[in-house]
Design a protein around this motif. Structure first.
Motif, PDB file in Angstrom:
ATOM      1  N   GLY A  74     -10.615   2.232  12.555  1.00 45.61           N
ATOM      2  CA  GLY A  74     -11.437   1.151  11.857  1.00 45.61           C
ATOM      3  C   GLY A  74     -12.528   1.981  10.673  1.00 45.61           C
ATOM      4  N   GLY A  75     -13.320   1.354  10.221  1.00 43.59           N
ATOM      5  CA  GLY A  75     -13.452   2.006   8.894  1.00 43.59           C
ATOM      6  C   GLY A  75     -14.167   1.196   7.768  1.00 43.59           C
ATOM      7  N   VAL A  76     -14.611   1.955   6.665  1.00 44.81           N
ATOM      8  CA  VAL A  76     -14.784   1.175   5.268  1.00 44.81           C
ATOM      9  C   VAL A  76     -14.028   0.504   4.745  1.00 44.81           C
ATOM     10  CG1 VAL A  76     -15.116   2.561   4.153  1.00 44.81           C
ATOM     11  CG2 VAL A  76     -16.481   0.738   3.798  1.00 44.81           C
ATOM     12  N   HIS A  77     -14.138  -1.195   4.326  1.00 43.46           N
ATOM     13  CA  HIS A  77     -12.821  -1.391   3.483  1.00 43.46           C
ATOM     14  C   HIS A  77     -14.034  -1.990   1.899  1.00 43.46           C
ATOM     15  CE1 HIS A  77     -11.772  -2.385   7.961  1.00 43.46           C
ATOM     16  NE2 HIS A  77     -10.652  -2.253   7.475  1.00 43.46           N
ATOM     17  N   ALA A  78     -12.314  -2.880   1.507  1.00 41.80           N
ATOM     18  CA  ALA A  78     -12.513  -3.198   0.587  1.00 41.80           C
ATOM     19  C   ALA A  78     -12.688  -4.373   0.596  1.00 41.80           C
ATOM     20  CB  ALA A  78     -11.299  -2.597  -0.398  1.00 41.80           C
ATOM     21  N   THR A  79     -12.592  -5.305  -1.133  1.00 41.76           N
ATOM     22  CA  THR A  79     -13.214  -6.667  -0.117  1.00 41.76           C
ATOM     23  C   THR A  79     -11.554  -7.757  -0.501  1.00 41.76           C
ATOM     24  OG1 THR A  79     -14.164  -7.004  -2.406  1.00 41.76           O
ATOM     25  CG2 THR A  79     -15.659  -7.234  -0.882  1.00 41.76           C
ATOM     26  N   PRO A  92      -7.746  -7.566  -0.989  1.00 40.71           N
ATOM     27  CA  PRO A  92      -5.936  -6.662  -1.244  1.00 40.71           C
ATOM     28  C   PRO A  92      -5.502  -5.592  -1.630  1.00 40.71           C
ATOM     29  CG  PRO A  92      -6.007  -8.990  -0.299  1.00 40.71           C
ATOM     30  CD  PRO A  92      -6.540  -8.749  -0.805  1.00 40.71           C
ATOM     31  N   THR A 146     -14.462   8.206   5.877  1.00 44.98           N
ATOM     32  CA  THR A 146     -14.770   6.266   6.018  1.00 44.98           C
ATOM     33  C   THR A 146     -15.512   5.743   7.700  1.00 44.98           C
ATOM     34  OG1 THR A 146     -12.776   5.871   6.767  1.00 44.98           O
ATOM     35  CG2 THR A 146     -12.273   5.896   4.246  1.00 44.98           C
ATOM     36  N   TRP A 172      -3.674  -1.348   8.598  1.00 43.31           N
ATOM     37  CA  TRP A 172      -3.530  -0.444   7.767  1.00 43.31           C
ATOM     38  C   TRP A 172      -3.848   0.509   6.727  1.00 43.31           C
ATOM     39  CZ3 TRP A 172       0.857   2.574   9.680  1.00 43.31           C
ATOM     40  CH2 TRP A 172       0.971   4.049   8.953  1.00 43.31           C
ATOM     41  N   ASN A 181     -14.630  -8.593   8.859  1.00 36.84           N
ATOM     42  CA  ASN A 181     -13.759  -9.451   9.451  1.00 36.84           C
ATOM     43  C   ASN A 181     -14.016  -8.882  10.871  1.00 36.84           C
ATOM     44  OD1 ASN A 181     -13.361 -11.113   7.599  1.00 36.84           O
ATOM     45  ND2 ASN A 181     -11.997 -10.688   6.063  1.00 36.84           N
ATOM     46  N   LYS A 182     -13.400  -8.349  11.563  1.00 35.89           N
ATOM     47  CA  LYS A 182     -13.576  -7.750  12.943  1.00 35.89           C
ATOM     48  C   LYS A 182     -14.615  -6.875  13.320  1.00 35.89           C
ATOM     49  CE  LYS A 182      -9.925  -6.238  14.894  1.00 35.89           C
ATOM     50  NZ  LYS A 182      -8.213  -5.881  14.752  1.00 35.89           N
ATOM     51  N   SER A 201       0.876  -1.171   0.107  1.00 30.74           N
ATOM     52  CA  SER A 201       0.117   0.140   0.008  1.00 30.74           C
ATOM     53  C   SER A 201       1.139   1.344  -0.348  1.00 30.74           C
ATOM     54  CB  SER A 201      -1.204  -0.080   1.229  1.00 30.74           C
ATOM     55  OG  SER A 201      -2.266  -1.085   0.916  1.00 30.74           O
ATOM     56  N   CYS A 211      -7.437  -2.754  -2.617  1.00 28.71           N
ATOM     57  CA  CYS A 211      -7.226  -1.145  -1.404  1.00 28.71           C
ATOM     58  C   CYS A 211      -5.848  -0.969  -1.711  1.00 28.71           C
ATOM     59  CB  CYS A 211      -7.121  -2.723   0.173  1.00 28.71           C
ATOM     60  SG  CYS A 211      -5.598  -1.594   1.300  1.00 28.71           S
ATOM     61  N   ALA A 231      -8.233  -0.751  15.961  1.00 27.69           N
ATOM     62  CA  ALA A 231      -9.941  -1.892  14.996  1.00 27.69           C
ATOM     63  C   ALA A 231      -9.655  -1.957  13.780  1.00 27.69           C
ATOM     64  CB  ALA A 231      -9.786   0.112  15.058  1.00 27.69           C
ATOM     65  N   CYS A 232      -8.255  -1.621  13.021  1.00 20.97           N
ATOM     66  CA  CYS A 232      -8.327  -2.218  11.744  1.00 20.97           C
ATOM     67  C   CYS A 232      -7.039  -2.639  11.272  1.00 20.97           C
ATOM     68  CB  CYS A 232      -9.574  -1.862  10.819  1.00 20.97           C
ATOM     69  SG  CYS A 232      -9.082  -0.023   9.821  1.00 20.97           S
ATOM     70  N   LEU A 286      -6.650  -0.629   3.327  1.00 20.67           N
ATOM     71  CA  LEU A 286      -8.514  -0.310   3.557  1.00 20.67           C
ATOM     72  C   LEU A 286      -8.829  -1.982   3.382  1.00 20.67           C
ATOM     73  CD1 LEU A 286      -9.442   2.314   1.286  1.00 20.67           C
ATOM     74  CD2 LEU A 286      -9.917   2.313   2.932  1.00 20.67           C
ATOM     75  N   TYR A 287      -8.172  -3.182   3.846  1.00 15.69           N
ATOM     76  CA  TYR A 287      -8.572  -4.319   3.285  1.00 15.69           C
ATOM     77  C   TYR A 287      -8.171  -4.568   5.091  1.00 15.69           C
ATOM     78  CZ  TYR A 287      -8.438  -9.121   2.491  1.00 15.69           C
ATOM     79  OH  TYR A 287      -9.389 -10.229   2.557  1.00 15.69           O
ATOM     80  N   GLN A 288      -9.210  -5.821   5.324  1.00 16.08           N
ATOM     81  CA  GLN A 288      -9.420  -6.552   6.974  1.00 16.08           C
ATOM     82  C   GLN A 288      -9.275  -7.928   6.336  1.00 16.08           C
ATOM     83  OE1 GLN A 288      -8.403  -5.151  10.105  1.00 16.08           O
ATOM     84  NE2 GLN A 288      -8.253  -7.952  10.293  1.00 16.08           N
ATOM     85  N   PRO A 289      -7.946  -8.516   6.426  1.00 16.80           N
ATOM     86  CA  PRO A 289      -8.299 -10.073   6.402  1.00 16.80           C
ATOM     87  C   PRO A 289      -8.852 -10.956   7.398  1.00 16.80           C
ATOM     88  CG  PRO A 289      -6.227  -9.141   6.835  1.00 16.80           C
ATOM     89  CD  PRO A 289      -6.553  -8.383   7.153  1.00 16.80           C
ATOM     90  N   GLU A 290      -9.092 -11.783   7.517  1.00 18.33           N
ATOM     91  CA  GLU A 290      -9.973 -12.699   8.881  1.00 18.33           C
ATOM     92  C   GLU A 290      -9.307 -13.440   9.993  1.00 18.33           C
ATOM     93  OE1 GLU A 290     -13.110 -16.484   9.589  1.00 18.33           O
ATOM     94  OE2 GLU A 290     -12.258 -15.460   7.199  1.00 18.33           O
ATOM     95  N   GLU A 291      -9.349 -12.466  11.082  1.00 12.88           N
ATOM     96  CA  GLU A 291      -7.840 -13.141  12.061  1.00 12.88           C
ATOM     97  C   GLU A 291      -7.925 -13.918  11.903  1.00 12.88           C
ATOM     98  OE1 GLU A 291      -9.416 -10.899  15.275  1.00 12.88           O
ATOM     99  OE2 GLU A 291      -8.323  -8.774  14.547  1.00 12.88           O
ATOM    100  N   ILE A 337     -16.021   4.043  -1.369  1.00 17.08           N
ATOM    101  CA  ILE A 337     -14.768   3.439  -1.266  1.00 17.08           C
ATOM    102  C   ILE A 337     -15.861   1.773  -1.377  1.00 17.08           C
ATOM    103  CG2 ILE A 337     -13.916   1.384   0.251  1.00 17.08           C
ATOM    104  CD1 ILE A 337     -13.007   3.669   0.324  1.00 17.08           C
TER     105      ILE A 337
END
Lengths: 223, 45
Positions: A74-79, A81, A195, B31, A136-137, A42, A84, B28-29, B33-38, A204
């Protein structure tokens, strides 16, 4: 499974087999490796695009300010990587251009007004919405939510203090770099707070869906 | 000698990646814009 995931898992598997670790420990290593590779990818993408647009410093400062606040809010995410990295690259590149060619060139009094409005909006969003979880979180633990909200507010407050100091230096030295850094920081945390609200989700998710992601489809399926 | 060095490098990598994974879980998440499963062992219920 995406490419970064595959590389992370292979790397974790090599380390794990050499150290005779169990499956749980291998999963943790793969998660850590993914964090490392995704962060590096990134940052490199944002730096490359920023360099191409001639706004390397601006886009890096904006992205670091946004990313640090994101760790707490936190915030909105892409699906995916890759989505992202690409979305981050586009957003921070465009924001870098806006800072360099628009925000900095307006009258000083308006720059101050702009930064004050940005911080007011950020504080409002942090108090009302922060932290925002994801699929996922989900962030269900109340103690953790409280701690993250406090950390977000503390970080925003410290960035406000930094901006006041930078603006003071600009006024006394007339060095535009001080004001540029201040505007970049406020723009970064403004973007991060966006976000957390509907507008950021729309931006996003639209970009993610355009690049083959499934956030909007997932949301519709969950309704 | 070579095996000992490889083992040291692997141990260092394992420590660093575990630290990174744990600090990432505490936030919280991710770095970006993508959060993988923990991983299950780091997940908070």
């Amino acid at each position: 499974m995406n490419r970064i995931d595959k590389i992370s898992k292979s790397f974790a598997s090599i380390v794990s087999s050499n150290l005779s670790l169990d499956h749980d420990q291998e999963e943790v290593l793969a998660y850590g490796a993914f964090a490392l590779f995704q962060t590096v990818l990134s940052i490199l993408a944002i730096a490359a695009f920023g360099l191409l647009l001639g706004v390397l410093a601006e886009s890096m400062i904006i992205s670091f300010a946004a990313a640090i606040l994101r760790k707490f809010s936190g915030g909105v995410h892409a699906t995916k990587p890759l989505n992202c990295a690409v979305i981050g690259m586009i957003i921070f590149g465009v924001l870098g251009l806006l800072v360099k060619h628009l925000f900095i060139n307006i009258e000083f009094v308006y720059v101050i007004g702009l930064m004050a409005s940005e911080f007011a909006f950020v504080f409002y969003v942090m108090i009302k919405y922060c932290p925002v979880g994801s699929v996922n979180k989900p962030l269900k633990n109340l103690d953790k939510r409280k701690r993250l909200k406090q950390q977000s507010l503390m970080f925003t407050l410290s960035m406000l203090a930094v901006n006041i100091v930078l603006t003071y230096f600009y006024v006394h030295t007339n060095n535009i770099n001080f004001l540029t850094v201040a505007v970049c920081i406020s723009t970064g945390i403004l973007w991060q707070s966006i976000t957390l609200v509907s507008l950021g989700h729309i931006i996003i998710e639209s970009l993610d869906t355009f690049m083959g992601g499934t956030t909007i489809l997932n949301r519709r399926a969950n309704k | 000698m070579k095996k000992g060095l490889v083992l040291k490098v692997m141990t260092l990598a394992a420590v660093m990646l575990s630290f990174l994974a744990t600090t990432t879980t505490a936030s919280a998440c991710w770095w970006g814009l993508y959060q993988p499963e923990e991983p299950n062992s780091l997940r908070e219920e």
